[in-house]
Scaffold this motif. Structure first.
Motif, PDB file in Angstrom:
ATOM      1  N   ASP A 101       0.827  -1.208   0.000  1.00  0.00           N
ATOM      2  CA  ASP A 101       0.000   0.000   0.000  1.00  0.00           C
ATOM      3  C   ASP A 101       0.869   1.270   0.000  1.00  0.00           C
ATOM      4  OD1 ASP A 101      -2.100  -1.767   0.225  1.00  0.00           O
ATOM      5  OD2 ASP A 101      -2.128  -1.669   2.422  1.00  0.00           O
ATOM      6  N   GLY A 102       1.911   1.235  -0.787  1.00  0.00           N
ATOM      7  CA  GLY A 102       2.771   2.409  -0.928  1.00  0.00           C
ATOM      8  C   GLY A 102       3.685   2.664   0.255  1.00  0.00           C
ATOM      9  N   GLN A 103       3.720   1.745   1.189  1.00  0.00           N
ATOM     10  CA  GLN A 103       4.557   1.952   2.379  1.00  0.00           C
ATOM     11  C   GLN A 103       5.596   0.839   2.471  1.00  0.00           C
ATOM     12  OE1 GLN A 103       2.913   1.264   6.366  1.00  0.00           O
ATOM     13  NE2 GLN A 103       3.147   3.461   6.741  1.00  0.00           N
ATOM     14  N   ASP A 104       6.773   1.180   2.967  1.00  0.00           N
ATOM     15  CA  ASP A 104       7.800   0.165   3.184  1.00  0.00           C
ATOM     16  C   ASP A 104       7.540  -0.545   4.512  1.00  0.00           C
ATOM     17  OD1 ASP A 104       9.095   0.707   0.838  1.00  0.00           O
ATOM     18  OD2 ASP A 104      10.473   2.160   1.732  1.00  0.00           O
ATOM     19  N   ARG A 105       7.441  -1.860   4.444  1.00  0.00           N
ATOM     20  CA  ARG A 105       7.179  -2.655   5.655  1.00  0.00           C
ATOM     21  C   ARG A 105       8.315  -3.643   5.880  1.00  0.00           C
ATOM     22  NH1 ARG A 105       1.714  -2.867   7.257  1.00  0.00           N
ATOM     23  NH2 ARG A 105       0.582  -1.194   6.240  1.00  0.00           N
ATOM     24  N   LEU A 106       8.434  -4.082   7.114  1.00  0.00           N
ATOM     25  CA  LEU A 106       9.491  -5.036   7.456  1.00  0.00           C
ATOM     26  C   LEU A 106       9.039  -6.453   7.110  1.00  0.00           C
ATOM     27  CD1 LEU A 106      12.254  -5.556   8.744  1.00  0.00           C
ATOM     28  CD2 LEU A 106      11.128  -5.668  10.973  1.00  0.00           C
ATOM     29  N   TYR A 107       9.819  -7.120   6.297  1.00  0.00           N
ATOM     30  CA  TYR A 107       9.472  -8.482   5.877  1.00  0.00           C
ATOM     31  C   TYR A 107      10.276  -9.529   6.660  1.00  0.00           C
ATOM     32  CZ  TYR A 107       8.728 -12.574   3.001  1.00  0.00           C
ATOM     33  OH  TYR A 107       8.401 -13.833   2.579  1.00  0.00           O
ATOM     34  N   ALA A 108      11.554  -9.246   6.883  1.00  0.00           N
ATOM     35  CA  ALA A 108      12.385 -10.235   7.582  1.00  0.00           C
ATOM     36  C   ALA A 108      13.554  -9.563   8.292  1.00  0.00           C
ATOM     37  CB  ALA A 108      12.916 -11.275   6.595  1.00  0.00           C
ATOM     38  N   ILE A 109      13.997 -10.206   9.367  1.00  0.00           N
ATOM     39  CA  ILE A 109      15.211  -9.775  10.078  1.00  0.00           C
ATOM     40  C   ILE A 109      16.121 -10.993  10.141  1.00  0.00           C
ATOM     41  CG2 ILE A 109      16.158  -8.810  12.218  1.00  0.00           C
ATOM     42  CD1 ILE A 109      13.136  -8.186  12.969  1.00  0.00           C
ATOM     43  N   THR A 110      17.338 -10.844   9.663  1.00  0.00           N
ATOM     44  CA  THR A 110      18.275 -11.963   9.704  1.00  0.00           C
ATOM     45  C   THR A 110      19.454 -11.587  10.592  1.00  0.00           C
ATOM     46  OG1 THR A 110      17.671 -12.533   7.442  1.00  0.00           O
ATOM     47  CG2 THR A 110      19.687 -13.527   8.298  1.00  0.00           C
ATOM     48  N   LEU A 111      19.688 -12.379  11.617  1.00  0.00           N
ATOM     49  CA  LEU A 111      20.847 -12.120  12.478  1.00  0.00           C
ATOM     50  C   LEU A 111      22.067 -12.722  11.789  1.00  0.00           C
ATOM     51  CD1 LEU A 111      19.402 -12.831  16.046  1.00  0.00           C
ATOM     52  CD2 LEU A 111      18.996 -10.917  14.502  1.00  0.00           C
ATOM     53  N   SER A 112      23.137 -11.960  11.696  1.00  0.00           N
ATOM     54  CA  SER A 112      24.243 -12.451  10.875  1.00  0.00           C
ATOM     55  C   SER A 112      25.492 -12.851  11.655  1.00  0.00           C
ATOM     56  CB  SER A 112      24.596 -11.422   9.804  1.00  0.00           C
ATOM     57  OG  SER A 112      24.605 -10.125  10.332  1.00  0.00           O
ATOM     58  N   ASP A 113      25.555 -12.577  12.931  1.00  0.00           N
ATOM     59  CA  ASP A 113      26.687 -13.112  13.703  1.00  0.00           C
ATOM     60  C   ASP A 113      26.290 -13.268  15.169  1.00  0.00           C
ATOM     61  OD1 ASP A 113      27.134 -10.656  15.121  1.00  0.00           O
ATOM     62  OD2 ASP A 113      28.158  -9.858  13.359  1.00  0.00           O
ATOM     63  N   ASP A 114      27.250 -13.747  15.971  1.00  0.00           N
ATOM     64  CA  ASP A 114      26.905 -14.095  17.353  1.00  0.00           C
ATOM     65  C   ASP A 114      27.040 -12.919  18.322  1.00  0.00           C
ATOM     66  OD1 ASP A 114      29.595 -13.837  17.490  1.00  0.00           O
ATOM     67  OD2 ASP A 114      30.020 -15.908  18.057  1.00  0.00           O
ATOM     68  N   SER A 115      27.202 -11.725  17.790  1.00  0.00           N
ATOM     69  CA  SER A 115      27.305 -10.582  18.705  1.00  0.00           C
ATOM     70  C   SER A 115      25.924 -10.073  19.126  1.00  0.00           C
ATOM     71  CB  SER A 115      28.127  -9.455  18.067  1.00  0.00           C
ATOM     72  OG  SER A 115      27.436  -8.940  16.962  1.00  0.00           O
ATOM     73  N   VAL A 116      24.899 -10.569  18.496  1.00  0.00           N
ATOM     74  CA  VAL A 116      23.537 -10.193  18.912  1.00  0.00           C
ATOM     75  C   VAL A 116      22.761 -11.467  19.259  1.00  0.00           C
ATOM     76  CG1 VAL A 116      23.288  -8.026  17.653  1.00  0.00           C
ATOM     77  CG2 VAL A 116      22.825 -10.180  16.484  1.00  0.00           C
ATOM     78  N   LYS A 117      21.724 -11.280  20.073  1.00  0.00           N
ATOM     79  CA  LYS A 117      20.911 -12.438  20.442  1.00  0.00           C
ATOM     80  C   LYS A 117      19.436 -12.067  20.402  1.00  0.00           C
ATOM     81  CE  LYS A 117      21.732 -11.456  25.315  1.00  0.00           C
ATOM     82  NZ  LYS A 117      22.294 -11.907  26.558  1.00  0.00           N
ATOM     83  N   THR A 118      18.612 -13.086  20.375  1.00  0.00           N
ATOM     84  CA  THR A 118      17.173 -12.835  20.376  1.00  0.00           C
ATOM     85  C   THR A 118      16.766 -12.334  21.752  1.00  0.00           C
ATOM     86  OG1 THR A 118      16.531 -15.029  21.156  1.00  0.00           O
ATOM     87  CG2 THR A 118      16.848 -14.783  18.772  1.00  0.00           C
ATOM     88  N   LYS A 119      15.549 -11.819  21.830  1.00  0.00           N
ATOM     89  CA  LYS A 119      15.024 -11.303  23.098  1.00  0.00           C
ATOM     90  C   LYS A 119      15.054 -12.382  24.176  1.00  0.00           C
ATOM     91  CE  LYS A 119      10.852 -10.039  22.444  1.00  0.00           C
ATOM     92  NZ  LYS A 119      10.046 -10.817  23.380  1.00  0.00           N
ATOM     93  N   GLU A 120      14.915 -13.644  23.733  1.00  0.00           N
ATOM     94  CA  GLU A 120      14.886 -14.762  24.683  1.00  0.00           C
ATOM     95  C   GLU A 120      16.284 -15.318  24.944  1.00  0.00           C
ATOM     96  OE1 GLU A 120      12.954 -14.340  22.088  1.00  0.00           O
ATOM     97  OE2 GLU A 120      10.960 -14.076  22.945  1.00  0.00           O
ATOM     98  N   GLY A 121      17.306 -14.684  24.367  1.00  0.00           N
ATOM     99  CA  GLY A 121      18.686 -15.016  24.723  1.00  0.00           C
ATOM    100  C   GLY A 121      19.395 -16.038  23.853  1.00  0.00           C
ATOM    101  N   VAL A 122      18.875 -16.338  22.679  1.00  0.00           N
ATOM    102  CA  VAL A 122      19.556 -17.313  21.815  1.00  0.00           C
ATOM    103  C   VAL A 122      20.363 -16.572  20.746  1.00  0.00           C
ATOM    104  CG1 VAL A 122      19.228 -19.211  20.176  1.00  0.00           C
ATOM    105  CG2 VAL A 122      17.741 -19.024  22.183  1.00  0.00           C
ATOM    106  N   ARG A 123      21.582 -17.085  20.488  1.00  0.00           N
ATOM    107  CA  ARG A 123      22.417 -16.469  19.467  1.00  0.00           C
ATOM    108  C   ARG A 123      22.998 -17.540  18.536  1.00  0.00           C
ATOM    109  NH1 ARG A 123      25.995 -12.736  22.087  1.00  0.00           N
ATOM    110  NH2 ARG A 123      25.061 -12.994  24.139  1.00  0.00           N
ATOM    111  N   ILE A 124      23.538 -17.122  17.403  1.00  0.00           N
ATOM    112  CA  ILE A 124      24.174 -18.051  16.464  1.00  0.00           C
ATOM    113  C   ILE A 124      25.314 -18.753  17.187  1.00  0.00           C
ATOM    114  CG2 ILE A 124      25.629 -18.135  14.376  1.00  0.00           C
ATOM    115  CD1 ILE A 124      23.828 -15.920  13.217  1.00  0.00           C
ATOM    116  N   GLY A 125      25.412 -20.064  17.019  1.00  0.00           N
ATOM    117  CA  GLY A 125      26.458 -20.844  17.687  1.00  0.00           C
ATOM    118  C   GLY A 125      25.946 -21.579  18.911  1.00  0.00           C
ATOM    119  N   ASP A 126      24.752 -21.200  19.400  1.00  0.00           N
ATOM    120  CA  ASP A 126      24.182 -21.915  20.551  1.00  0.00           C
ATOM    121  C   ASP A 126      23.718 -23.308  20.132  1.00  0.00           C
ATOM    122  OD1 ASP A 126      24.603 -19.900  22.335  1.00  0.00           O
ATOM    123  OD2 ASP A 126      22.571 -19.055  22.211  1.00  0.00           O
TER     124      ASP A 126
END
Lengths: 173, 346
Positions: A101-126
Motif C-alpha cells: 500500500d505504498g509503504q515500506d514494511r518489514l518483511y524479515a530480520i536476519t541475524l548475521s553473527d553471534d554478537s547479537v541475540k534474540t530477546k529470549e537469549g539465543v544467538r548463532i552458535g548456541d
C-alpha cells in the motif's frame, strides 16, 4: 421486430453469462501485490538500539531509529513488476523490507553473527537444546529448521549438526 | 427451420460477444509489464534458429540474439519469461519442437532453486501466451497455484472479466494484434545502476534442489538427446540473488552425469569483461544492454567453437540474411533511441 428481439435476447444472455462469472477473477493477475497481512502483536520480535522491530511494521520508522546501515543498502526489483525488496545491512543483522500500500514494511530480520541475540537469549552458535529450553516444544521441524510461529511472524532457527547456524524472523505464510 | 435458425443465432451471437469481450479484456502487455507478451511473440518469428535459449529474466535481459548474429552469424531465439520455472522451460521446449529443431538449447539454471510456482501472475505471463497444445495443458496443470483453475486458462475471460475498470486505449488498439516488445526474446534495458554493496548471503536449511525440478531437468536433457540437440546449462552473470556453492555443485554433478556442458557465466564475469559499475541496470541482478552484449559475444564464441554452429552471415539463403539484417537494424534503432532518451533524461 422478432429478429431484433432475438438479438437482444442473445446479447442479454451473453451479458448474464459474463455476470454469472461473479467475482471469480477478482484478484488481479497483473499485479504482484503481496497479500495484506494484518500487523499483529506477535511475541517474536527483535530489539536493537531500544527499538522493537516487528514484522510488517513500518520500515521507514525503524531505519530512521537505527540510523545509517553500516553495511549499506541494497534494493532488488521484482521480475516484471514494480515491487521492490529492500535490504538494510547493519553490523550484526539485516532488515529486509517490502512494499505494501505504498509503504515500506518489514518483511524479515536476519541475524548475521553471534554478537547479537534474540530477546529470549539465543544467538548463532548456541546448541539446539538452548533454543528448545528458551522457546519450548511448540515448534515445527522442517529440513533442519526449528520454526516457531506466533501471529504473523515465524522465528526460524537453522540448525547444522546440533548448532544454530542462522536465525531469522520472517513473515509467516 | 426457423426454429433451428433462431436456435443457432441464440447460441452464436453470445459466443461471438464473449469472444470479443475476451479479446478486449485480456491484458496486452504492450507498454507495461512487457514480460507478459514475450512468450506469444515467438510464434511471429521465422522459426529457423540454431540456438534456443530458455529460462527466466536472467536470459531475456542478459543475452542479445542480435549481438550473437552480428559477431558470429548465429541465429537464436530466447523463449524466456519472468520467474520461468524448470517444468515451464521443459514445456516451452516441447512447444518449440513443434515448429523447429534447434541445434543447441541453452538453459539458465537459476530456477532450479525454485521448488514451487510463486504466483498466478508469473504463471500467466509464461503460460497464457503459449498456443494450445498438450505442452500448454501440461504446463498449466503442473504450474497452477491453489486458487487457479484450468477453466480460467481455457477461457481467459473468466479470469479477466473484472478488468473493465482497468481498460485503456492499449486494450482497444491491440485487441487483435500486439506489437513486438523484444528482439527475438531479448528485452532491452539501458539504465545504469552500479553495484555498490550486497546483502550477505543467508545460510539455508536445505540446499537440495527439489525432486520435481530434477525430474524436469532430466526430461529436458532426454528430450534434447532424442532430438539430437546439444544441451548447454548456464548460470547467467549476476551478483544477486546469491548463487550458493551447494547449488553450483549439484548443477556440476548433473552436467557431468548427463554429459552436457555447464557454463557458469557469473564466475566468468571478469573474462567476459563485465563491469558491474556500468553494465547492470539494477545493482547487479541483471545486465543492461552493454552487459548483455558482452555476455552474448562470450557465449556465442563458446557455442560456435564447441558445436560448430554455422556462421550464417555468408549464407546462400539471402532471405535469412535480410531477415537478420532487418532485425539488427531495428535493434540498433531501439538501442539508440533508448540511450538518447536516457541521456536527455539525465
Amino acid at each position: 421486430m422478432k429478429r431484433k428481439s432475438l438479438v437482444a435476447v442473445a446479447v442479454l444472455s451473453a451479458s448474464m453469462m459474463l455476470a454469472a462469472c461473479g467475482n471469480a477473477g477478482q484478484n488481479n493477475a497483473g499485479s504482484n501485490a503481496t497479500q495484506a497481512v494484518a500487523q499483529s502483536n506477535s511475541k517474536y520480535y527483535f530489539t536493537a538500539k531500544n527499538t522493537d522491530l516487528k514484522i510488517d511494521g513500518n520500515l521507514t520508522e525503524y531505519t530512521t531509529a537505527l540510523g545509517e546501515p553500516s553495511g549499506g543498502y541494497y534494493e532488488a526489483k521484482s521480475c516484471a513488476f514494480d515491487g521492490m525488496d529492500k535490504f538494510y545491512t547493519y553490523d550484526s543483522f539485516v532488515l529486509q523490507g517490502y512494499q505494501k500500500d505504498g509503504q515500506d514494511r518489514l518483511y524479515a530480520i536476519t541475524l548475521s553473527d553471534d554478537s547479537v541475540k534474540t530477546k529470549e537469549g539465543v544467538r548463532i552458535g548456541d546448541k539446539k537444546d538452548k533454543v528448545v529450553s528458551a522457546y519450548g516444544n511448540e515448534y515445527k521441524e522442517e529440513n533442519g529448521q526449528l520454526i516457531y510461529t506466533s501471529e504473523n511472524t515465524s522465528l526460524v532457527f537453522v540448525i547444522k549438526g546440533d548448532t544454530v547456524e542462522s536465525i531469522q524472523y520472517t513473515m509467516s505464510n | 427451420m426457423k426454429k433451428i435458425r433462431n436456435g443457432i443465432i441464440a447460441v452464436v451471437i453470445p459466443v461471438i460477444c464473449l469472444y470479443l469481450l475476451q479479446c478486449l479484456l485480456t491484458p496486452k502487455y504492450a507498454t507495461d509489464i512487457k514480460e507478459g507478451a514475450m512468450i506469444a511473440e515467438y510464434y511471429n518469428s521465422n522459426k529457423n534458429h540454431d540456438v534456443l535459449i530458455l529460462g527466466d529474466c536472467e536470459v531475456y535481459e542478459n543475452i542479445s540474439p542480435a549481438t550473437m548474429w552480428e559477431n558470429n552469424g548465429i541465429t537464436s531465439y530466447i523463449r524466456g519469461s519472468a520467474e520461468q520455472l524448470i517444468w515451464q522451460s521443459y514445456y516451452l521446449l516441447e512447444d518449440t519442437l513443434r515448429y523447429e529443431t534447434p541445434k543447441v538449447v541453452v538453459l539458465n539454471v537459476l530456477a532450479m532453486q525454485q521448488a514451487e510456482a510463486k504466483s498466478e501472475a508469473y504463471n500467466r505471463m509464461t503460460i497464457d501466451g503459449m498456443k494450445w497444445s498438450k505442452a500448454k495443458l501440461h504446463s498449466i496443470q503442473e504450474s497452477m497455484t491453489e486458487k487457479e483453475t484450468l477453466s480460467s486458462y481455457i477461457f481467459p475471460l473468466l479470469r479477466y472479466h473484472s478488468r473493465w475498470s482497468d481498460l485503456s486505449f492499449e486494450d482497444v488498439s491491440y485487441m487483435w494484434k500486439t506489437p513486438n516488445v523484444t528482439t527475438n526474446g531479448y528485452l532491452m534495458q539501458t539504465g545504469v545502476r552500479p553495484v555498490t554493496n550486497l546483502p550477505k548471503a543467508v545460510p539455508l536449511a536445505n540446499y537440495q534442489f527439489s525432486d520435481r525440478n530434477y525430474e524436469y531437468l532430466n526430461k529436458i536433457a532426454q528430450l534434447c538427446k532424442e532430438h539430437h540437440i546439444e544441451l548447454v546449462l548456464i548460470k547467467a552473470p549476476s551478483v544477486f540473488p546469491h548463487w550458493y556453492d551447494e547449488w553450483e555443485e549439484q548443477i556440476q554433478n548433473f552436467a557431468k552425469e548427463q554429459g552436457v556442458s555447464y557454463l557458469n557465466l557469473a564466475k566468468a564475469s571478469e573474462e567476459i569483461g563485465i563491469d558491474y559499475t556500468q553494465d547492470t541496470y539494477d545493482y547487479g541482478q541483471h545486465m543492461n544492454v552493454f552487459g548483455a552484449e558482452k555476455t552474448s559475444v562470450y557465449l556465442a564464441d563458446i557455442l560456435q567453437n564447441r558445436y560448430n554452429l554455422q556462421d550464417h552471415r555468408n549464407d546462400e539463403n539471402k532471405q535469412l540474411i535480410e531477415q537478420w539484417n532487418r532485425l539488427t537494424a531495428d535493434y540498433h534503432m531501439e538501442r539508440q533511441d533508448k540511450l538518447s532518451q536516457a541521456e536527455s533524461g539525465k
